[in-house]
Design an enzyme around this catalytic site. Structure first.
Site, PDB file in Angstrom:
ATOM      1  N   SER A 259     -11.535  25.064 -18.733  1.00 25.41           N
ATOM      2  CA  SER A 259     -11.010  24.509 -17.486  1.00 25.41           C
ATOM      3  C   SER A 259     -12.107  23.733 -16.753  1.00 25.41           C
ATOM      4  O   SER A 259     -12.781  22.902 -17.352  1.00 25.41           O
ATOM      5  CB  SER A 259     -10.428  25.652 -16.640  1.00 25.41           C
TER       6      SER A 259
ATOM      7  N   ASP B 266      -4.394  24.612 -19.926  1.00 29.35           N
ATOM      8  CA  ASP B 266      -5.708  25.183 -19.597  1.00 29.35           C
ATOM      9  C   ASP B 266      -6.233  26.123 -20.697  1.00 29.35           C
ATOM     10  O   ASP B 266      -5.496  26.955 -21.225  1.00 29.35           O
ATOM     11  CB  ASP B 266      -5.513  25.968 -18.290  1.00 29.35           C
TER      12      ASP B 266
END
Length: 282
Positions: free
Chosen positions: A41, A164
């Site tokens: 991320s 993510d």
């Protein structure tokens, strides 16, 4: 005599990633180098600027640009279906000739082995992207790694939708050691003793379940995987193999908290806490 292979993992955490940006800025200022890195991320973006040697670059993305409506907001949701405008962050701001370009050449030339994790939305499995998957002004890999379910529509690369990286491999210590690391610096953006609850993740998982059941399954299990990862990290830290760098508190910053004073404080904590790295890697 074999030289130890030192790794670093940045687990991300939305705007709390400013803490890790502080850690990397301290490393750049003090000539601290790693042989291996994994970003998840926001951690992928932090590592990209670290590899390019652009001290202070990531700070602006958290502390200044995040205040802009183009960065995130309900207007983006109406226009594109994504609350977070990843194209603005990793395109409009980051491309060559733009406001804060990533030094792609310098990043590509850095010899450090590194991975950016995203999650295949159709299988729920992690994808470990490398610099070879990125091209000048095509930073979809960073977008994919940062693509928070529900806040963003999946990022498509080579026909595959990605979310993510925290869904697929929340705290990738096993990968780092399997890849030959002797010691790993693990950067968290929540206090070390934090036990993650799964209520929010389960609610979000329900939203994407119909379209991406495997990704939804991983999202529902994210808190459990995080807590298991922390338990492993603490065990390895006791053996001297892992150094956990984590803030003593988050200064009130959550994943998408826009509070400049709180963000500045969290960044300062990162710079302060990074000083423990020097002794660990010697």
């Amino acid at each position: 005599m074999n030289v130890a292979k030192i790794g670093v993992i940045d687990v991300g955490g939305g705007l709390r990633g400013i803490y890790a940006a502080g850690v990397f800025d301290w490393c750049l200022e003090n000539g601290v180098k790693f042989d291996y890195g994994i970003g998840i991320s926001a951690g992928s973006a932090n590592l990209a600027s670290y590899l390019s040697g652009q001290r202070g670059r990531n700070y602006l993305f958290y502390e200044e640009y995040s205040m802009r409506r183009q960065y995130m907001g309900a207007g983006n949701m109406l226009r594109s279906g994504s609350f977070l405008n990843l194209q603005y962050i990793y395109g409009t701001l980051s491309n060559a000739g733009c406001e804060n370009p990533l030094d792609f050449e310098k990043m590509s030339a850095n010899p450090m082995e590194w991975y950016m994790i995203a999650t295949d939305a159709t299988t729920g499995k992690p994808k470990y992207f490398t610099r070879n998957d990125m091209h000048q002004d095509d930073y979809r890999v960073l977008m994919a790694s940062c693509c928070i379910p529900v806040a963003c529509k999946p990022i498509v690369i080579d026909g595959i939708p990605y979310y993510d990286g925290a869904l697929g491999d929340t705290i990738p210590l096993k990968k780092a050691f399997a890849d030959g690391c002797d010691k790993v610096v693990l950067i968290l953006t929540k206090p070390e003793g934090t036990v993650r609850a799964d209520s929010t993740d389960r609610k979000l998982a329900r939203v994407i379940r119909r379209r991406y059941p495997k990704a939804a399954e991983q999202l529902a299990l994210r808190a459990q995987h995080y807590n298991e990862g922390i338990a492993l990290a603490e065990q390895l830290a006791a053996e001297g193999k892992v150094l956990i760098i984590a803030p003593d508190d988050t200064c009130g910053v959550k994943t998408l908290t826009r509070d400049q004073e709180a963000l500045k404080k969290l960044y300062s904590k990162g710079i302060r806490d990074a000083q423990a790295i020097e002794a660990f890697i010697k």
